[in-house]
Scaffold this motif. Sequence first.
Motif, short mmCIF file in Angstrom:
data_model
loop_
_atom_site.label_atom_id
_atom_site.label_comp_id
_atom_site.label_asym_id
_atom_site.label_seq_id
_atom_site.Cartn_x
_atom_site.Cartn_y
_atom_site.Cartn_z
N ILE A 63 0.82 -1.33 0.08
CA ILE A 63 -0.01 0.09 -0.02
C ILE A 63 1.12 1.22 0.06
N GLU A 64 1.91 1.34 0.80
CA GLU A 64 2.68 2.15 0.85
C GLU A 64 3.54 2.60 -0.28
N ASN A 65 3.95 1.43 -1.02
CA ASN A 65 4.63 1.79 -2.24
C ASN A 65 3.60 2.13 -3.36
N LEU A 66 2.46 1.82 -3.44
CA LEU A 66 1.54 2.40 -4.29
C LEU A 66 1.38 3.80 -4.05
N MET A 67 1.30 4.21 -2.82
CA MET A 67 0.83 5.65 -2.46
C MET A 67 2.36 6.34 -2.88
N ASP A 68 3.42 5.99 -2.80
CA ASP A 68 4.64 6.57 -3.22
C ASP A 68 4.92 6.62 -4.67
N ASP A 69 4.12 5.68 -5.40
CA ASP A 69 4.80 5.93 -6.95
C ASP A 69 4.22 7.37 -7.52
#
Length: 161
Positions: A63-69
Motif C-alpha cells: 500500500i505504501e509503495n503504491l501511494m509513493d509511486d
Amino acid sequence: MKKIGHMAGAIASVCTAALFSASSAHAQASDFKGAQPTKSHYGAIFQIDSGSQGAIKKTLNNIENLMDDPRLKGKVQIELIANSKGFAVYVKNNGFEKKLEKLQQEGVILAQCSNTLRELHIDRKDLYPFISVVPSGMGEITLRESQGWAYIHPTPPNPGL
C-alpha cells in the motif's frame, strides 16, 4: 567446401541479426519508463485474508509503495479490506496501530468484514476504534471492482524461498 562456406555465411548472418535484435531490444527496454497515467483518478482495493505478521507487513508495504509511486501521487484512492484471518491486521496491540493510523490520515480506507467478526466470534471492541466495518468483504470487493478499482491481493511471503 562450397557448402561449408555457405553455412558459415548463413551462421554469421543469423548472429549479426541476433546481435542487432538484442541491441535494439536493449535500447527499447532502456527507453521504457512504465505505464503512464491517463486518468485523473484511480482506485485500488487491497484484500488481506491472512493474519500472519509477514502477510500484514507485505500488504501494508505494498500500500505504501503504491501511494509513493510518483505517477499516482494525488490520483489514487486506496482501501484495505480485511476478511477471514486478515482481521489480525486490525486487532489492538498488534504492533501496527501507528502505521494504520498514518495510512488512514493519508486517505486509506480501513475496512473490516462484518461476516468475519460474526463467524469467528471476534468482538468489535478488540479492533482499533478507527476501523470501519462493512457488511461483507466480498461485497466490498465486488462493488469496488464494478466502480473500476484495481483488485490487489498480496500473497504472504514464503519463508522457504
